[in-house]
Design an enzyme around this catalytic site. Structure first.
Site, PDB file in Angstrom:
ATOM      1  N   GLU A 312      49.160  33.617  36.268  1.00 41.69           N
ATOM      2  CA  GLU A 312      47.761  33.548  35.854  1.00 41.69           C
ATOM      3  C   GLU A 312      47.022  32.412  36.580  1.00 41.69           C
ATOM      4  O   GLU A 312      45.866  32.569  36.974  1.00 41.69           O
ATOM      5  CB  GLU A 312      47.676  33.336  34.338  1.00 41.69           C
ATOM      6  N   ASP A 393      51.483  36.778  42.442  1.00 40.35           N
ATOM      7  CA  ASP A 393      52.949  36.728  42.442  1.00 40.35           C
ATOM      8  C   ASP A 393      53.469  35.840  43.566  1.00 40.35           C
ATOM      9  O   ASP A 393      54.453  35.101  43.395  1.00 40.35           O
ATOM     10  CB  ASP A 393      53.528  38.138  42.589  1.00 40.35           C
TER      11      ASP A 393
END
Length: 445
Positions: A312, A393
């Site tokens: 996040e 990611d």
């Protein structure tokens, strides 16, 4: 496995669909040139509604077939045999239920269009209400409430039968009812208020309506981005600051290492509605906060939660929220500009069963005509969203947390009975995130 010939068949179906659409487009254009505008608009709306429904059914059929594919080696062990059978039953149940609800919606829209019921409702309201803004508010209000009433039994069944059967539901009948009433009140106050403001602007200055309406909606969207978690979420869920301890210390330590100033870490009582886990980032600037579902904290280890939050934070570091905002601003500006051009078109209102141009019928017709292009835009935004997910990611991988992220993703997917083998066409059209397999492959490169 998905066979090559199946993929080629899908491409053939897509090409035939495009040819069919081009044929319909030229027939409609011919009618427009013949000045049969009302009929052309009506046929266009009907065709677009049908194409959208058929397209959705094709994707669903492809996904059902793909769901039976063997689980890839990289994902082995996520489900035991009994869990996999449960996941397959959950997927098929949801697919059948989704087909039922979408078919019912399709039939209702077709009946409303075929019998001119939108125009009938407009005429009924016009005969009883003299103020144009109140007529439009009543029109949209009646449609919203009617749709909500029709959807209640289906939502109830989804919550208390399907989700309950597979062990996800934590909603009580009281929460179901209060959530519904709160949503209805928020829609009436916020949605009705914004709609009334837009209509007032249109009456005030039709020439510059599109620009002023866009500015107002944009300002409201920015406000909600900043304060949604503080103003709206507390109406439905309780948020509490993450207490001091191992988890908070680990999160703050990583945030400092990543150069991300973070003090607002909250826990939300997601378990009052579902056993599914989640986490999200919200707000901008000093108002930014990370929200953890209590279910996430129960299911994952400290290192796995830090990896999820690192993802996040990766979104924030890559400025994905701002990029999405800058993309949506010109898009919504064009949308309001086009809307401003057709709000005075009698033909649009007549195609919906009315007699002359008015705000609500023209907006409804515009929305239906624009639906096809909105679908295309949605596909483009999903492609971009998946790219952003890969970037977030990769941010996690930079800090050596990829193994923890992989294990957390596997646990979350297993807990939610996620379909591990969706069809590539469904992923391309509908998925805002890459599949679990795609994310793992990217993380282990």
């Amino acid at each position: 496995m998905i066979k090559r010939e199946d993929y080629d068949d899908n491409l053939a179906i897509t090409k035939k669909g495009k040819s069919f659409f081009i044929f319909i487009f030229w027939r409609i254009l011919a009618q427009i040139l013949e000045k049969d505008m009302v009929k052309a608009i009506f046929i266009t709306i009907i065709v677009l509604v049908i194409i959208d429904f058929i397209f959705e059914r094709i994707l669903s059929a492809l996904n059902v077939k793909s769901a039976k594919s063997p689980i890839p080696e990289l994902l082995s062990g996520i489900y035991s045999d009994s869990e996999y059978n449960k996941q397959q039953r959950y997927f098929r149940t949801n697919t059948r239920f989704g087909m039922l609800t979408s078919s019912l919606s399709f039939i209702i829209i077709m009946v409303m269009l075929a019998f001119g019921l939108f125009g009938w409702l407009d005429g009924w309201l016009q005969a009883r209400i003299s103020t144009p803004i109140l007529v439009s508010l009543s029109f949209f209000g009646i449609l919203y409430v009617a749709n909500d009433i029709l959807s209640i039994p289906f939502d109830w069944y989804d919550t208390f039968v399907i989700e309950e059967k597979f062990g996800f539901n934590k909603v009580t009948p009281k929460i179901f009812v209060t959530d519904r009433l709160k949503s209805l009140a928020l829609t009436a106050i916020i949605g009705g208020g914004i709609l009334a403001l837009i209509m007032w602007i249109y009456q005030l200055t039709p020439t510059y309506f599109w620009l002023l309406a866009w500015a107002c909606v944009t300002a409201f969207s920015l406000f909600m981005t900043m304060f949604y978690s503080q103003l709206i979420v507390p109406l439905f869920n309780k948020q509490t600051p993450l207490p001091d301890g191992e988890l908070r210390l680990a999160i703050e330590s990583f945030s400092k290492k990543a150069g991300f100033g973070l003090k607002n870490i909250y826990v939300i009582d997601g378990s009052k509605r579902s056993t599914k886990a989640n986490a999200y980032f919200t707000g901008l600037g000093k108002k930014k906060r990370i929200v953890l579902f209590d279910t996430l904290m129960n299911d994952l280890s400290t290192d796995e939660i830090v990896a999820v939050l690192a993802h996040e934070i990766g979104h924030y570091k890559h400025k994905h929220t701002l990029k999405n905002m800058f993309i949506s601003l010109p898009y919504s500006l064009i949308l309001f500009f086009l809307l401003g051009l057709i709000l005075q078109s009698d033909a649009l209102a007549q195609a919906m069963g009315g007699t002359k141009a008015n705000f609500h019928l023209n907006v409804l017709a515009f929305g239906m005509l624009y639906s096809f292009f909105s679908t295309l835009l949605g596909i483009g935004m999903n492609v971009l969203s998946r790219k952003f997910e890969y970037q977030a990611d990769a941010f996690v991988k930079r800090f050596g947390l990829e193994e923890n992220l992989i294990s957390s993703l596997k646990k979350i997917s297993s807990k939610a009975l996620t379909n591990l083998t969706p069809h590539p066409a469904v992923v391309f059209v509908s998925y805002s995130h890459p599949t679990l397999l795609q994310r793992i492959k990217a993380l282990i490169k």
